[in-house]
Scaffold this motif. Structure first.
Motif, PDB file in Angstrom:
ATOM      1  N   ALA A   1       0.818  -1.217   0.000  1.00 36.53           N
ATOM      2  CA  ALA A   1       0.000   0.000   0.000  1.00 36.53           C
ATOM      3  C   ALA A   1       0.848   1.261   0.000  1.00 36.53           C
ATOM      4  O   ALA A   1       0.408   2.314  -0.485  1.00 36.53           O
ATOM      5  CB  ALA A   1      -0.923  -0.003   1.226  1.00 36.53           C
ATOM      6  N   SER A   2       2.079   1.181   0.503  1.00 34.88           N
ATOM      7  CA  SER A   2       2.914   2.379   0.632  1.00 34.88           C
ATOM      8  C   SER A   2       3.441   2.884  -0.710  1.00 34.88           C
ATOM      9  O   SER A   2       3.708   4.081  -0.865  1.00 34.88           O
ATOM     10  CB  SER A   2       4.105   2.083   1.547  1.00 34.88           C
ATOM     11  N   ALA A   3       3.615   1.964  -1.665  1.00 36.30           N
ATOM     12  CA  ALA A   3       4.201   2.313  -2.964  1.00 36.30           C
ATOM     13  C   ALA A   3       5.583   2.947  -2.812  1.00 36.30           C
ATOM     14  O   ALA A   3       6.017   3.742  -3.641  1.00 36.30           O
ATOM     15  CB  ALA A   3       3.268   3.237  -3.756  1.00 36.30           C
ATOM     16  N   ARG A   4       6.273   2.608  -1.720  1.00 38.84           N
ATOM     17  CA  ARG A   4       7.614   3.130  -1.458  1.00 38.84           C
ATOM     18  C   ARG A   4       8.592   1.974  -1.323  1.00 38.84           C
ATOM     19  O   ARG A   4       8.209   0.807  -1.313  1.00 38.84           O
ATOM     20  CB  ARG A   4       7.608   3.971  -0.175  1.00 38.84           C
ATOM     21  N   THR A   5       9.872   2.331  -1.190  1.00 39.36           N
ATOM     22  CA  THR A   5      10.920   1.319  -1.071  1.00 39.36           C
ATOM     23  C   THR A   5      11.524   1.366   0.313  1.00 39.36           C
ATOM     24  O   THR A   5      11.849   2.444   0.827  1.00 39.36           O
ATOM     25  CB  THR A   5      12.023   1.559  -2.122  1.00 39.36           C
ATOM     26  N   GLY A   6      11.662   0.195   0.928  1.00 38.66           N
ATOM     27  CA  GLY A   6      12.267   0.084   2.253  1.00 38.66           C
ATOM     28  C   GLY A   6      13.365  -0.959   2.234  1.00 38.66           C
ATOM     29  O   GLY A   6      13.790  -1.437   1.179  1.00 38.66           O
ATOM     30  N   ALA A   7      13.828  -1.337   3.422  1.00 44.92           N
ATOM     31  CA  ALA A   7      14.939  -2.281   3.505  1.00 44.92           C
ATOM     32  C   ALA A   7      14.824  -3.119   4.761  1.00 44.92           C
ATOM     33  O   ALA A   7      14.063  -2.809   5.684  1.00 44.92           O
ATOM     34  CB  ALA A   7      16.275  -1.534   3.486  1.00 44.92           C
ATOM     35  N   GLY A   8      15.607  -4.176   4.791  1.00 42.05           N
ATOM     36  CA  GLY A   8      15.675  -5.047   5.956  1.00 42.05           C
ATOM     37  C   GLY A   8      16.872  -5.967   5.827  1.00 42.05           C
ATOM     38  O   GLY A   8      17.439  -6.133   4.735  1.00 42.05           O
ATOM     39  N   GLN A   9      17.272  -6.567   6.949  1.00 40.20           N
ATOM     40  CA  GLN A   9      18.418  -7.460   6.942  1.00 40.20           C
ATOM     41  C   GLN A   9      18.010  -8.863   6.456  1.00 40.20           C
ATOM     42  O   GLN A   9      16.828  -9.219   6.464  1.00 40.20           O
ATOM     43  CB  GLN A   9      19.038  -7.497   8.332  1.00 40.20           C
ATOM     44  N   PHE A  10      19.003  -9.646   6.058  1.00 35.58           N
ATOM     45  CA  PHE A  10      18.790 -10.901   5.337  1.00 35.58           C
ATOM     46  C   PHE A  10      17.723 -11.785   5.970  1.00 35.58           C
ATOM     47  O   PHE A  10      16.711 -12.102   5.338  1.00 35.58           O
ATOM     48  CB  PHE A  10      20.113 -11.663   5.231  1.00 35.58           C
ATOM     49  N   TRP A  11      17.934 -12.219   7.210  1.00 37.95           N
ATOM     50  CA  TRP A  11      17.026 -13.194   7.803  1.00 37.95           C
ATOM     51  C   TRP A  11      15.656 -12.596   8.088  1.00 37.95           C
ATOM     52  O   TRP A  11      14.676 -13.332   8.227  1.00 37.95           O
ATOM     53  CB  TRP A  11      17.627 -13.760   9.090  1.00 37.95           C
ATOM     54  N   THR A  12      15.569 -11.278   8.152  1.00 35.70           N
ATOM     55  CA  THR A  12      14.303 -10.609   8.441  1.00 35.70           C
ATOM     56  C   THR A  12      13.469 -10.376   7.190  1.00 35.70           C
ATOM     57  O   THR A  12      12.262 -10.628   7.167  1.00 35.70           O
ATOM     58  CB  THR A  12      14.575  -9.248   9.120  1.00 35.70           C
ATOM     59  N   VAL A  13      14.128  -9.905   6.147  1.00 34.41           N
ATOM     60  CA  VAL A  13      13.398  -9.309   5.043  1.00 34.41           C
ATOM     61  C   VAL A  13      12.964 -10.296   3.970  1.00 34.41           C
ATOM     62  O   VAL A  13      12.042 -10.027   3.187  1.00 34.41           O
ATOM     63  CB  VAL A  13      14.247  -8.185   4.406  1.00 34.41           C
ATOM     64  N   ARG A  14      13.596 -11.473   3.917  1.00 37.54           N
ATOM     65  CA  ARG A  14      13.395 -12.312   2.741  1.00 37.54           C
ATOM     66  C   ARG A  14      11.966 -12.862   2.607  1.00 37.54           C
ATOM     67  O   ARG A  14      11.423 -12.931   1.499  1.00 37.54           O
ATOM     68  CB  ARG A  14      14.426 -13.440   2.725  1.00 37.54           C
ATOM     69  N   LEU A  15      11.366 -13.257   3.707  1.00 37.66           N
ATOM     70  CA  LEU A  15      10.012 -13.807   3.611  1.00 37.66           C
ATOM     71  C   LEU A  15       9.002 -12.763   3.135  1.00 37.66           C
ATOM     72  O   LEU A  15       8.276 -13.008   2.155  1.00 37.66           O
ATOM     73  CB  LEU A  15       9.589 -14.415   4.950  1.00 37.66           C
ATOM     74  N   PRO A  16       8.897 -11.581   3.772  1.00 33.08           N
ATOM     75  CA  PRO A  16       7.964 -10.585   3.233  1.00 33.08           C
ATOM     76  C   PRO A  16       8.351 -10.118   1.822  1.00 33.08           C
ATOM     77  O   PRO A  16       7.470  -9.840   1.005  1.00 33.08           O
ATOM     78  CB  PRO A  16       8.015  -9.435   4.253  1.00 33.08           C
ATOM     79  N   LYS A  17       9.625 -10.038   1.531  1.00 33.66           N
ATOM     80  CA  LYS A  17      10.064  -9.629   0.194  1.00 33.66           C
ATOM     81  C   LYS A  17       9.517 -10.578  -0.867  1.00 33.66           C
ATOM     82  O   LYS A  17       9.031 -10.142  -1.921  1.00 33.66           O
ATOM     83  CB  LYS A  17      11.591  -9.596   0.144  1.00 33.66           C
ATOM     84  N   LEU A  18       9.589 -11.883  -0.604  1.00 29.64           N
ATOM     85  CA  LEU A  18       9.110 -12.874  -1.562  1.00 29.64           C
ATOM     86  C   LEU A  18       7.629 -12.702  -1.863  1.00 29.64           C
ATOM     87  O   LEU A  18       7.190 -12.900  -3.002  1.00 29.64           O
ATOM     88  CB  LEU A  18       9.372 -14.282  -1.018  1.00 29.64           C
ATOM     89  N   HIS A  19       6.844 -12.324  -0.862  1.00 22.60           N
ATOM     90  CA  HIS A  19       5.390 -12.289  -1.007  1.00 22.60           C
ATOM     91  C   HIS A  19       4.841 -10.927  -1.424  1.00 22.60           C
ATOM     92  O   HIS A  19       3.620 -10.752  -1.510  1.00 22.60           O
ATOM     93  CB  HIS A  19       4.728 -12.744   0.298  1.00 22.60           C
ATOM     94  N   LEU A  20       5.707  -9.965  -1.706  1.00 20.08           N
ATOM     95  CA  LEU A  20       5.246  -8.663  -2.186  1.00 20.08           C
ATOM     96  C   LEU A  20       4.787  -8.733  -3.633  1.00 20.08           C
ATOM     97  O   LEU A  20       5.265  -9.562  -4.414  1.00 20.08           O
ATOM     98  CB  LEU A  20       6.368  -7.634  -2.068  1.00 20.08           C
TER      99      LEU A  20
END
Length: 498
Positions: free
Chosen positions: A403-422
């Protein structure tokens, strides 16, 4: 001919039932973390998304390129109308089926008094039994058979190793040499190109076995031909990795630390002890030891070159791999997977038909077959339920980011699961705690964003050390995740590292 065709079809049906039972069982335990959510396990699915979306491919892989795994997953993603977790579930079943096909090749041709299809089903059943004793969510647990169900932990390399063993067996059984030589070289080439670990699991131990086997005059010619094909395919596969050098961020040479061999013994001894702390681990050990004992017994009881080769491979390959892993000072349970797949080959080294009356044998086969098919059918909704289990925390993150239509970041073990499902995975950039681009198992095209305006964190996140002073305008709580929203403030990404 018709009976042979029917028998082979029944074998594949029963193997599919076993695969469904095993996948549903593993997916219903904490081990499902490796199937659906583990940071490493998601790379193949991420790569498939990039291919199908047509985004620029500038991937940073490890020493493994995952080529067969990615081809399979991309094909499944293009063909099947299911979500990512559904694709993981289907892939798990297909991986076990592929292993059955390789085992069936190892079992050899059907002859009078032999039942290679039945014993191949029994072998994949034994492998499945090992996998069903494995329930730890840890990738570092000494639970090796269930790794075959994942898309990342070398499933194609396992199948390639067993195929190579099967092709050499067919060569020793008198199959036409020319097609077998090309097939063996091709398997070695593709497997080594994708994962150089194939050389350690297959080329080295099988090379030693065939070299020693060539000392026997009766089998010298075919053993030497097999050895030549295996070595040629492996060498060409290693050379074929050169054009992919830009994608290979770790050649694997750093994993070899021979001076740490004592630490390696301690590490593997520790995880072995942890495995035996569970009754299911003891059961798995008993089954593995029984299979290894059968392999040793058949080594000295077989008077057939092909059967003897399989029996030797079933215990020598895992033995040499364990010795090699310790000698190189490695610290990763996944390197020992031959301990899970090689011993089951003892069951198909000499697949004799049971010496019981024909009518009783058919009745027994019918009962077991019906039980497996019913079990497989019952496992389908169970597997689907595990694949579709809701993850409200991850969904909270993906919904907010979408919904944000923006770009964010996260560390490897944190970000990969939500990243995959975007909807657009590039909206989450993979970084380290200093906001440097973390180029590991990810598309480096993501780093073109340059800046980010929010960060995703969880309990695994290392404390942030941001390149500029910034305080989040808002903090969004998403269960085990938190989103630090910096609003209009743009946080600059640092240089890439791996």
């Amino acid at each position: 001919m018709q009976r042979t065709w029917v028998r082979e079809l029944l074998g594949w049906m029963l193997a599919a039932a076993v695969a469904l039972i095993v996948a549903a069982s593993v997916a219903s335990t904490p081990r499902s973390e490796l199937l659906f959510r583990d940071g490493d396990s998601l790379v193949v699915a991420m790569f498939a998304q990039s291919v199908l979306a047509g985004t620029p491919l500038d991937w940073a892989m490890s020493s493994v390129l995952f080529l067969p795994e990615s081809a399979l997953f991309t094909g499944l993603d293009a063909l099947l109308p299911v979500g990512i977790n559904g694709l993981f579930a289907v892939s798990a079943v297909v991986n076990v089926l592929a292993l059955y096909g390789a085992v069936r090749l190892v079992a050899g041709r059907r002859q009078e008094g032999r039942a290679p299809v039945a014993w191949s089903v029994i072998a994949i059943g034994a492998f499945g039994a090992l996998a069903m004793t494995e329930m730890s969510p840890s990738r570092d647990a000494l639970e090796l058979a269930s790794l075959q169900l994942t898309t990342t932990y070398y499933s194609a390399t396992v199948v390639g190793a067993v195929l190579a063993i099967g092709i050499i067996r067919r060569m020793l059984d008198g199959a036409r040499l020319v097609p077998m030589v090309f097939a063996l070289a091709a398997i070695a080439l593709v497997s080594t190109l994708s994962n150089p670990l194939f050389a350690a699991w297959t080329t080295v131990p099988l090379g030693l076995i065939t070299a020693i086997g060539a000392l026997r005059r009766a089998s010298r010619g075919r053993m030497l031909v097999a050895l030549s094909a295996l070595l040629t395919g492996t060498i060409v596969g290693l050379l074929a990795r050169i054009p992919f050098a830009g994608w290979i961020t770790n050649t694997g040479a750093g994993y070899a630390q021979p001076d740490l061999w004592q630490d390696s013994i301690g590490y593997y001894g520790e995880i072995f002890g942890e495995r035996l702390a569970n009754p299911l681990g003891i059961l798995a050990l008993v089954l593995t030891v029984a299979l290894l004992a059968l392999a040793v017994w058949r080594t000295f009881r077989s008077d057939d070159d092909g059967a003897r080769f399989i029996a030797v491979a079933a215990w020598v390959v895992p033995l040499l791999v364990v010795i090699g892993a310790i000698a190189l000072g490695t610290h990763a349970a996944r390197y020992l997977q031959p301990l899970a797949f090689a011993p089951i080959l003892a069951l198909v080294a000499l697949p004799r038909a049971l010496r019981i009356p024909g009518i009783l044998r058919r009745q027994l086969a019918a009962v077991v077959g019906v039980a497996l098919l019913v079990g497989g059918g019952i496992s389908i909704p169970r597997l689907a339920s595990a694949a579709n289990a809701p993850d409200a925390d991850a969904a909270c993150v993906t919904d907010w980011v979408d919904a944000s239509a923006r770009t964010g970041a996260g560390q490897f073990w944190t970000v990969r699961l939500p990243k995959l499902h975007l909807d657009d995975p590039s909206q989450l950039v993979q970084v380290d705690h200093q906001l440097n681009g973390y180029a590991w198992l990810v598309n480096r095209a993501d780093f073109d964003a340059g800046t980010v305006s929010f960060l995703v964190e969880d309990a695994q996140t290392v404390e942030w050390d941001l390149p500029i002073q910034a305080i989040p305008d808002d903090i969004i709580e998403c269960g085990r995740y938190r989103i630090l929203d910096f609003g209009e403030t743009e946080l600059p990404l640092g240089p890439q590292r791996s």
